[in-house]
Design a protein around this motif. Sequence first.
Motif, PDB file in Angstrom:
ATOM      1  N   GLU A  24       0.807  -1.221   0.000  1.00 56.54           N
ATOM      2  CA  GLU A  24       0.000   0.000   0.000  1.00 56.54           C
ATOM      3  C   GLU A  24       0.840   1.270   0.000  1.00 56.54           C
ATOM      4  N   SER A  25       2.160   1.140   0.114  1.00 58.15           N
ATOM      5  CA  SER A  25       3.009   2.334   0.108  1.00 58.15           C
ATOM      6  C   SER A  25       3.361   2.747  -1.307  1.00 58.15           C
ATOM      7  N   THR A  26       2.325   2.881  -2.130  1.00 59.45           N
ATOM      8  CA  THR A  26       2.520   3.285  -3.521  1.00 59.45           C
ATOM      9  C   THR A  26       2.771   4.777  -3.601  1.00 59.45           C
ATOM     10  N   PRO A  27       3.872   5.192  -4.228  1.00 64.37           N
ATOM     11  CA  PRO A  27       4.150   6.628  -4.307  1.00 64.37           C
ATOM     12  C   PRO A  27       3.137   7.344  -5.181  1.00 64.37           C
ATOM     13  N   GLU A  28       2.834   8.582  -4.793  1.00 65.88           N
ATOM     14  CA  GLU A  28       1.932   9.388  -5.600  1.00 65.88           C
ATOM     15  C   GLU A  28       2.672   9.919  -6.819  1.00 65.88           C
ATOM     16  N   VAL A  29       1.945  10.097  -7.912  1.00 61.33           N
ATOM     17  CA  VAL A  29       2.539  10.668  -9.110  1.00 61.33           C
ATOM     18  C   VAL A  29       2.646  12.169  -8.932  1.00 61.33           C
TER      19      VAL A  29
ATOM     20  N   LYS B 118       1.595   3.745 -15.016  1.00 62.81           N
ATOM     21  CA  LYS B 118       2.994   3.304 -15.064  1.00 62.81           C
ATOM     22  C   LYS B 118       3.602   3.206 -13.665  1.00 62.81           C
ATOM     23  N   ALA B 119       3.236   4.138 -12.778  1.00 60.94           N
ATOM     24  CA  ALA B 119       3.779   4.112 -11.423  1.00 60.94           C
ATOM     25  C   ALA B 119       3.305   2.880 -10.664  1.00 60.94           C
ATOM     26  N   LYS B 120       2.031   2.533 -10.818  1.00 61.24           N
ATOM     27  CA  LYS B 120       1.489   1.340 -10.160  1.00 61.24           C
ATOM     28  C   LYS B 120       2.186   0.091 -10.668  1.00 61.24           C
ATOM     29  N   VAL B 121       2.330  -0.004 -11.984  1.00 60.81           N
ATOM     30  CA  VAL B 121       2.909  -1.199 -12.591  1.00 60.81           C
ATOM     31  C   VAL B 121       4.398  -1.313 -12.269  1.00 60.81           C
ATOM     32  N   ALA B 122       5.084  -0.180 -12.183  1.00 55.90           N
ATOM     33  CA  ALA B 122       6.533  -0.198 -11.969  1.00 55.90           C
ATOM     34  C   ALA B 122       6.916  -0.879 -10.660  1.00 55.90           C
ATOM     35  N   LEU B 123       6.048  -0.819  -9.651  1.00 57.30           N
ATOM     36  CA  LEU B 123       6.348  -1.451  -8.371  1.00 57.30           C
ATOM     37  C   LEU B 123       6.367  -2.970  -8.474  1.00 57.30           C
ATOM     38  N   GLU B 124       5.536  -3.523  -9.349  1.00 60.14           N
ATOM     39  CA  GLU B 124       5.477  -4.978  -9.579  1.00 60.14           C
ATOM     40  C   GLU B 124       5.313  -5.191 -11.084  1.00 60.14           C
TER      41      GLU B 124
ATOM     42  N   GLN C 231       3.150  -8.135 -12.796  1.00 59.74           N
ATOM     43  CA  GLN C 231       1.747  -8.383 -12.473  1.00 59.74           C
ATOM     44  C   GLN C 231       0.940  -8.569 -13.760  1.00 59.74           C
ATOM     45  N   ILE C 232       0.156  -9.618 -13.783  1.00 58.27           N
ATOM     46  CA  ILE C 232      -0.704  -9.883 -14.948  1.00 58.27           C
ATOM     47  C   ILE C 232      -2.163  -9.594 -14.632  1.00 58.27           C
ATOM     48  N   LEU C 233      -2.452  -9.335 -13.352  1.00 58.78           N
ATOM     49  CA  LEU C 233      -3.849  -9.217 -12.935  1.00 58.78           C
ATOM     50  C   LEU C 233      -3.916  -8.417 -11.653  1.00 58.78           C
ATOM     51  N   ARG C 234      -5.005  -7.652 -11.515  1.00 54.88           N
ATOM     52  CA  ARG C 234      -5.288  -6.921 -10.281  1.00 54.88           C
ATOM     53  C   ARG C 234      -6.714  -7.261  -9.861  1.00 54.88           C
ATOM     54  N   TYR C 235      -6.866  -7.752  -8.633  1.00 59.15           N
ATOM     55  CA  TYR C 235      -8.172  -8.146  -8.117  1.00 59.15           C
ATOM     56  C   TYR C 235      -8.561  -7.228  -6.971  1.00 59.15           C
ATOM     57  N   GLY C 236      -9.796  -6.762  -6.999  1.00 58.61           N
ATOM     58  CA  GLY C 236     -10.310  -5.935  -5.901  1.00 58.61           C
ATOM     59  C   GLY C 236     -11.794  -5.711  -6.080  1.00 58.61           C
TER      60      GLY C 236
ATOM     61  N   TRP D 244      -6.705   2.650 -15.082  1.00 57.35           N
ATOM     62  CA  TRP D 244      -6.797   2.709 -16.533  1.00 57.35           C
ATOM     63  C   TRP D 244      -5.457   3.113 -17.133  1.00 57.35           C
ATOM     64  N   ILE D 245      -5.218   2.646 -18.336  1.00 59.95           N
ATOM     65  CA  ILE D 245      -3.970   2.954 -19.017  1.00 59.95           C
ATOM     66  C   ILE D 245      -4.066   4.257 -19.800  1.00 59.95           C
ATOM     67  N   SER D 246      -5.296   4.744 -19.956  1.00 61.55           N
ATOM     68  CA  SER D 246      -5.531   5.946 -20.752  1.00 61.55           C
ATOM     69  C   SER D 246      -6.779   6.658 -20.246  1.00 61.55           C
ATOM     70  N   GLY D 247      -6.867   7.933 -20.557  1.00 61.44           N
ATOM     71  CA  GLY D 247      -8.077   8.690 -20.249  1.00 61.44           C
ATOM     72  C   GLY D 247      -9.158   8.489 -21.287  1.00 61.44           C
TER      73      GLY D 247
END
Length: 344
Positions: free
Chosen positions: A201-206, A245-251, A254-259, A266-269
Amino acid sequence: MAAVRAGAAELGFAETAPAWRLRSEQFPSKVGGRPAWLGEAGLPGPAELACALCGRPPAFVLQLYAPLPGRADAFHRGLFLFCCRSPPCCGGLRVFRNQLPRKNDFYSHEPPSDDPPPETGEPVCLKLKSGAHLCRVCGCLGPKTCSGCHRAHYCSKEHQTLDWRAGHKQACRQSDNLDNVVPDHNFLFPEFEIVIETEDESTPEVSEKEDEPEIIGSMGEAPEEELDSMAKHESREDKIFQEFKAKVALEPEQILRYGRGLAPIWISGENIPQEKDIPDCPCGAKRIFEFQVMPQLLNYLKADRLGRSVDWGVLAVFTCAESCSLGTGYAEEFVWKQDVTDAP
């Protein structure tokens, strides 16, 4: 799958595993191969599974074991994702949900053993305890039968043709050995176990970018309102992509995110669904986000071909908020595709 900590996503990673760990009785989460069906009755048929765009049979992408704590009717619960991999389409997507109480007609009341079972000599199980026969190619319901041996089952003419070319032409005349000569068809994606870990959960903010200096060109000036609109759009697009990119860079693997009930990343707006774009469940309940498939999975699927191939930026799966009771059947849920070409 373990219960998700409030507000925390769970990440899925692809790992190799022995074949026995990926069978139905182990309640696996897995990628590729043939589906390890949960409930063995009420499987979706060829018409329900067919690509909505081209009508051809899809390939199994992955399944998640996602029981709901506190729900007796969803003690066992699985989600099954399929996609069309037939060029030039490669576009149709389908996802199904199945759930069972702990006491059911297919599995022991006790948890599965961690020890490998004794080998039976049958590499592929194509007949379920319910009596249903599965397609020799894709492992989905196979109502069609080979007119020669009357023992090989298929979901479609397309898959019967694939199997004929892959060796059934010879095996058809050797019916005593038929069950032991099922080839690992190229139609199937490579098979992996999905291992789940809770996201840190210590994901850095962009960090916000400083305003870019004004650039004055020599081709005339655009209206101020247009410039403001373009700047806001590009700023939002870039922020969403940078957050992804910041979320993915930590892991990165990862092929999947469950929640379940959380929000996807999202990868784009562009092409982000609004509430009106997510259809309600036929039971009348809203559908909520449950998991998303990441572009990193494409590296494991090895789906690249000349011409058009399977591709995506994000696949977001939305399921019935009530996870309505299904008896022993499978209910179709909803998947939203955001293409990687939508990204800046």
